[in-house]
Write a protein that holds these residues in place. Structure first.
Motif, PDB file in Angstrom:
ATOM      1  N   ASP A 438      29.567   7.939 -24.042  1.00 52.39           N
ATOM      2  CA  ASP A 438      29.688   7.232 -24.996  1.00 52.39           C
ATOM      3  C   ASP A 438      29.637   8.247 -26.332  1.00 52.39           C
ATOM      4  O   ASP A 438      28.619   8.812 -26.846  1.00 52.39           O
ATOM      5  CB  ASP A 438      28.677   6.109 -25.220  1.00 52.39           C
ATOM      6  N   TYR A 439      30.869   8.231 -27.155  1.00 55.73           N
ATOM      7  CA  TYR A 439      30.870   9.297 -28.237  1.00 55.73           C
ATOM      8  C   TYR A 439      29.643   8.730 -29.170  1.00 55.73           C
ATOM      9  O   TYR A 439      29.347   9.634 -29.912  1.00 55.73           O
ATOM     10  CB  TYR A 439      32.416   9.106 -28.891  1.00 55.73           C
ATOM     11  N   GLU A 440      29.654   7.449 -29.460  1.00 54.30           N
ATOM     12  CA  GLU A 440      28.509   7.077 -30.378  1.00 54.30           C
ATOM     13  C   GLU A 440      27.089   7.155 -30.208  1.00 54.30           C
ATOM     14  O   GLU A 440      26.343   7.065 -30.844  1.00 54.30           O
ATOM     15  CB  GLU A 440      28.775   5.756 -30.995  1.00 54.30           C
ATOM     16  N   ARG A 441      26.905   7.116 -28.576  1.00 52.75           N
ATOM     17  CA  ARG A 441      25.458   6.961 -28.124  1.00 52.75           C
ATOM     18  C   ARG A 441      25.113   8.202 -27.372  1.00 52.75           C
ATOM     19  O   ARG A 441      24.108   8.912 -27.725  1.00 52.75           O
ATOM     20  CB  ARG A 441      25.195   5.508 -27.422  1.00 52.75           C
ATOM     21  N   ARG A 442      25.889   8.319 -26.395  1.00 50.80           N
ATOM     22  CA  ARG A 442      25.300   9.445 -25.496  1.00 50.80           C
ATOM     23  C   ARG A 442      26.370  10.032 -24.886  1.00 50.80           C
ATOM     24  O   ARG A 442      27.368   9.347 -24.118  1.00 50.80           O
ATOM     25  CB  ARG A 442      24.380   8.923 -24.398  1.00 50.80           C
ATOM     26  N   MET A 443      26.528  11.501 -24.692  1.00 49.94           N
ATOM     27  CA  MET A 443      27.398  12.228 -24.380  1.00 49.94           C
ATOM     28  C   MET A 443      26.707  13.176 -23.249  1.00 49.94           C
ATOM     29  O   MET A 443      25.576  13.887 -23.658  1.00 49.94           O
ATOM     30  CB  MET A 443      28.363  12.847 -25.265  1.00 49.94           C
ATOM     31  N   ASP A 444      27.116  13.351 -21.939  1.00 50.12           N
ATOM     32  CA  ASP A 444      26.577  14.376 -21.296  1.00 50.12           C
ATOM     33  C   ASP A 444      27.839  15.340 -20.463  1.00 50.12           C
ATOM     34  O   ASP A 444      28.664  15.072 -20.521  1.00 50.12           O
ATOM     35  CB  ASP A 444      26.131  13.697 -19.919  1.00 50.12           C
ATOM     36  N   TYR A 445      27.133  16.588 -20.645  1.00 46.50           N
ATOM     37  CA  TYR A 445      28.157  17.517 -20.271  1.00 46.50           C
ATOM     38  C   TYR A 445      28.000  17.808 -18.580  1.00 46.50           C
ATOM     39  O   TYR A 445      26.786  18.077 -18.054  1.00 46.50           O
ATOM     40  CB  TYR A 445      27.815  19.185 -20.756  1.00 46.50           C
ATOM     41  N   THR A 446      28.798  17.105 -17.873  1.00 43.72           N
ATOM     42  CA  THR A 446      28.843  17.069 -16.283  1.00 43.72           C
ATOM     43  C   THR A 446      30.179  17.334 -15.651  1.00 43.72           C
ATOM     44  O   THR A 446      31.126  17.641 -16.132  1.00 43.72           O
ATOM     45  CB  THR A 446      28.298  15.399 -16.194  1.00 43.72           C
ATOM     46  N   VAL A 447      29.983  16.994 -14.371  1.00 50.32           N
ATOM     47  CA  VAL A 447      31.231  17.276 -13.743  1.00 50.32           C
ATOM     48  C   VAL A 447      31.594  16.225 -12.704  1.00 50.32           C
ATOM     49  O   VAL A 447      30.604  15.428 -12.235  1.00 50.32           O
ATOM     50  CB  VAL A 447      31.150  18.727 -12.533  1.00 50.32           C
ATOM     51  N   ILE A 448      32.706  15.786 -12.633  1.00 50.37           N
ATOM     52  CA  ILE A 448      33.076  14.516 -11.560  1.00 50.37           C
ATOM     53  C   ILE A 448      33.996  14.979 -10.923  1.00 50.37           C
ATOM     54  O   ILE A 448      34.939  15.997 -11.195  1.00 50.37           O
ATOM     55  CB  ILE A 448      33.371  13.313 -12.694  1.00 50.37           C
ATOM     56  N   GLY A 449      34.144  14.353  -9.819  1.00 46.79           N
ATOM     57  CA  GLY A 449      35.375  14.493  -8.744  1.00 46.79           C
ATOM     58  C   GLY A 449      34.987  14.405  -7.351  1.00 46.79           C
ATOM     59  O   GLY A 449      33.811  14.536  -7.025  1.00 46.79           O
ATOM     60  N   ASP A 450      35.854  14.531  -6.412  1.00 50.12           N
ATOM     61  CA  ASP A 450      35.673  14.569  -5.192  1.00 50.12           C
ATOM     62  C   ASP A 450      34.775  15.620  -4.513  1.00 50.12           C
ATOM     63  O   ASP A 450      34.003  15.514  -3.688  1.00 50.12           O
ATOM     64  CB  ASP A 450      36.941  14.355  -4.162  1.00 50.12           C
ATOM     65  N   HIS A 451      35.024  16.742  -4.910  1.00 53.48           N
ATOM     66  CA  HIS A 451      34.174  17.783  -4.568  1.00 53.48           C
ATOM     67  C   HIS A 451      32.613  17.866  -4.892  1.00 53.48           C
ATOM     68  O   HIS A 451      31.766  18.453  -4.340  1.00 53.48           O
ATOM     69  CB  HIS A 451      34.984  19.402  -5.027  1.00 53.48           C
ATOM     70  N   VAL A 452      32.312  17.101  -5.985  1.00 49.80           N
ATOM     71  CA  VAL A 452      31.194  16.922  -6.483  1.00 49.80           C
ATOM     72  C   VAL A 452      30.580  16.012  -5.449  1.00 49.80           C
ATOM     73  O   VAL A 452      29.286  16.150  -5.002  1.00 49.80           O
ATOM     74  CB  VAL A 452      30.958  16.053  -7.903  1.00 49.80           C
ATOM     75  N   ASN A 453      30.843  14.927  -5.035  1.00 52.17           N
ATOM     76  CA  ASN A 453      30.614  13.990  -4.046  1.00 52.17           C
ATOM     77  C   ASN A 453      30.359  14.683  -2.655  1.00 52.17           C
ATOM     78  O   ASN A 453      29.532  14.431  -1.962  1.00 52.17           O
ATOM     79  CB  ASN A 453      31.575  12.735  -3.919  1.00 52.17           C
ATOM     80  N   LEU A 454      31.086  15.698  -2.446  1.00 50.97           N
ATOM     81  CA  LEU A 454      31.146  16.327  -0.979  1.00 50.97           C
ATOM     82  C   LEU A 454      29.722  17.183  -1.007  1.00 50.97           C
ATOM     83  O   LEU A 454      28.950  17.333   0.017  1.00 50.97           O
ATOM     84  CB  LEU A 454      32.437  17.127  -0.837  1.00 50.97           C
ATOM     85  N   ALA A 455      29.510  17.658  -2.280  1.00 50.66           N
ATOM     86  CA  ALA A 455      28.143  18.659  -2.298  1.00 50.66           C
ATOM     87  C   ALA A 455      27.013  17.814  -2.213  1.00 50.66           C
ATOM     88  O   ALA A 455      26.084  18.227  -1.271  1.00 50.66           O
ATOM     89  CB  ALA A 455      28.406  19.266  -3.718  1.00 50.66           C
ATOM     90  N   ALA A 456      26.922  16.517  -2.650  1.00 50.86           N
ATOM     91  CA  ALA A 456      25.997  15.488  -2.352  1.00 50.86           C
ATOM     92  C   ALA A 456      25.847  15.212  -0.877  1.00 50.86           C
ATOM     93  O   ALA A 456      24.591  15.137  -0.292  1.00 50.86           O
ATOM     94  CB  ALA A 456      26.121  14.382  -3.258  1.00 50.86           C
ATOM     95  N   ARG A 457      26.947  14.943  -0.375  1.00 51.67           N
ATOM     96  CA  ARG A 457      27.121  14.377   1.128  1.00 51.67           C
ATOM     97  C   ARG A 457      26.628  15.800   1.940  1.00 51.67           C
ATOM     98  O   ARG A 457      25.712  15.436   2.850  1.00 51.67           O
ATOM     99  CB  ARG A 457      28.299  14.071   1.682  1.00 51.67           C
ATOM    100  N   LEU A 458      26.746  16.974   1.620  1.00 52.99           N
ATOM    101  CA  LEU A 458      26.377  18.167   2.373  1.00 52.99           C
ATOM    102  C   LEU A 458      24.846  18.344   2.203  1.00 52.99           C
ATOM    103  O   LEU A 458      24.036  18.744   3.387  1.00 52.99           O
ATOM    104  CB  LEU A 458      27.107  19.256   1.984  1.00 52.99           C
ATOM    105  N   GLU A 459      24.253  17.881   1.171  1.00 53.31           N
ATOM    106  CA  GLU A 459      22.827  17.848   1.095  1.00 53.31           C
ATOM    107  C   GLU A 459      22.174  17.119   1.995  1.00 53.31           C
ATOM    108  O   GLU A 459      21.079  17.394   2.369  1.00 53.31           O
ATOM    109  CB  GLU A 459      22.503  17.624  -0.539  1.00 53.31           C
ATOM    110  N   GLY A 460      22.674  15.711   2.077  1.00 53.55           N
ATOM    111  CA  GLY A 460      22.236  14.931   3.052  1.00 53.55           C
ATOM    112  C   GLY A 460      22.131  15.236   4.420  1.00 53.55           C
ATOM    113  O   GLY A 460      21.350  14.938   5.341  1.00 53.55           O
TER     114      GLY A 460
END
Length: 511
Positions: A438-460
């Protein structure tokens, strides 16, 4: 000898016919001695009107005294005395002079533009370079004596026939030394000679019109401001300012060579003011931009990387874009159970110590902290500053995390506190990275995408394989020369249509 009143009446016969051109008015006048006044073919004023800095650059051609107008000495010489006064007329800001030619029908017309009633002198050079022939008075006297004695004179009188001769002194002790554009100690007669030369040749200097002068000043300031504001970096801005000053100088010189006086000081001053304003504005804007970047990234990257980003804020785009990165997920095994069994204060203390050390390792290896997800740490490598070895940096981070955890566990065990065990998943691929939210309240510098989800799955998946660090095939292919890893085969990960080959990271190849 004539009394002063009689000399003034005698002077009247040399006055210009009325209506005379606009002239400088004098309250007093020094009249030549009577014998000279009676014998003169014409008279002219020799007053000098220097600029405010004391330098002779332009002079009046006409003077007024006692209700009558008189020419200056150079103008009187060009007119040839009262007989030629009728060849002079005023033309609204200029004097039109018609010079008699050597033969019938060869008259020449000269337009002499005036600036505030004065003619700009077109200098030919300093006295030391002798732009005009100089004959020492001693040679004249010697030649006169030789002629009177019937001898051959050193100077042939014929060489003065048809020439304009001005008599003056170059000695510094006679008080006829004036400042000119060529120096502070030029003979005053050089001023009159240069004016006469300008009048006779018509090689005049015309000041640029007021609209042109104003346009030059405005353009200099505007161009400088726009150029400097568009160039990042102080050094480049100073260089651009120097080039613009050189361009303005070249323009002024080029105009001067064509007989047009284009002001240099005013455009240069406008350029300097615009440069200073642009630099101050840029400094304030850039400083604000740097502070914004530092504030935005201080939560995600190391202080060293924050400074690197702030040094060149223009090169950083605060938008989301696609980029190949490496994403790392780290999670504590069984943390929920530990949190239920231990006092909250002890859990918080151990977790804070653990997260502090893990983030220090992420920063040390050039990583970006994305977020904490409860007791999990999410980080990525290769943004905001690109680095070709982002996959290897993530692997090095994971191994150092395990080493640091052993040290922490040893200390906690000695204090009677429970140990932590972690699993880490690492994947490399194209993701969307940038400020999201949200430009007015909160902005995070982050990554999104299928490869992000895969990294989380590998950790599990570490729990299923009994491993501690799992790499995807895409990460492994980029670091295989630098690590030792055990292949674990292909697995079907939740959310993926195709199987993914995974590897257990053991150590760095040179470790």
């Amino acid at each position: 000898l004539l009394r002063r009143g009689e000399r003034l009446r005698e002077l009247r016969r040399f006055a210009l016919p009325e209506p005379a051109p606009a002239a400088r008015d004098f309250a007093t006048v020094d009249v030549p001695l009577a014998p000279l006044l009676r014998a003169a073919a014409g008279v002219g004023g020799i007053n000098l009107s220097a600029d405010p800095d004391g330098v002779a650059r332009r002079e009046h051609l006409v003077y007024r005294y006692g209700g009558a107008a008189y020419p200056s000495l150079p103008l009187a010489m060009a007119l040839g005395g009262p007989a030629g006064h009728g060849r002079l007329r005023d033309s609204g800001g200029s004097l039109i002079l018609r010079l008699a030619g050597p033969e019938e029908g060869t008259a020449r017309t000269r337009r002499l533009p005036l600036d505030e009633g004065r003619l700009w002198i077109h200098w030919r050079g300093p006295y030391a370079e002798r732009p005009y022939r100089v004959v020492p008075v001693s040679r004249l006297i010697q030649s006169y004596v030789q002629i009177s004695q019937g001898a051959e004179p050193d100077l042939d009188p014929a060489q003065f026939a048809g020439a304009y001769v001005l008599v003056g002194s170059s000695a510094t002790g006679v008080a006829d030394i004036v400042p000119t554009p060529f120096g502070a100690n030029e003979p005053g007669v050089m001023v009159h000679a240069s004016i006469l030369d300008t009048v006779l040749t018509g090689d005049v200097l015309a000041p640029a019109s007021a609209p042109v002068r104003l346009a030059t000043v405005v353009a200099a300031g505007l161009v400088t401001g726009l150029v400097v504001a568009a160039i990042p970096g102080a050094a480049a801005s100073v260089g651009a300012f120097a080039l613009l000053l050189a361009a303005f100088s070249a323009l002024a010189v080029g105009a001067f060579l064509r007989g047009v006086l284009l002001p240099w000081a005013a455009p240069a001053a406008a350029s300097a003011v615009a440069f200073s304003g642009a630099m101050v504005g840029g400094y304030m804007t850039e400083g604000r931009r740097k502070r914004e970047l530092k504030r935005a990234f201080s939560k995600f990257v190391s202080p060293e990387m924050v400074e690197t980003i702030a040094r060149d804020p223009a090169a950083f785009r605060q938008t989301a874009d696609r980029r190949e990165l490496t994403v790392l997920f780290s999670d504590i095994r069984g943390f929920t159970s530990l949190a239920e069994e231990l006092p909250p204060e002890e859990v918080a203390r151990s977790l804070n110590e653990y997260l502090t050390e893990m983030v220090r390792i992420v920063f040390r290896n050039g990583g970006t902290l994305d977020k904490y997800i409860g007791d999990a740490v999410m980080a990525f490598y290769g943004a905001p500053l690109p680095r070709p070895d982002h996959a290897l940096a993530a692997c090095r981070t994971a191994l150092e995390m395990l080493e640091a955890l052993e040290t922490l566990n040893a200390g906690w065990a000695a204090a009677g506190r429970p140990r932590f065990e972690i699993g880490i998943g690492i994947n490399t691929g194209e993701v969307v990275v940038g400020f999201i939210g949200d430009y007015e309240r909160r902005m995070d510098y982050t990554v999104i995408g299928d490869h992000v989800n895969l990294a989380a799955r590998l950790e599990g998946l570490n729990k299923d394989f009994g491993t501690r660090i799992l790499l995807s095939e895409w990460t492994y292919n980029r670091v295989r020369r630098y690590i030792e890893a055990a292949p674990l085969g292909a697995v079907r990960v939740k959310g993926k249509e195709h199987t993914v080959s995974v590897y257990s990271l053991e150590r760095l190849a040179d470790a």
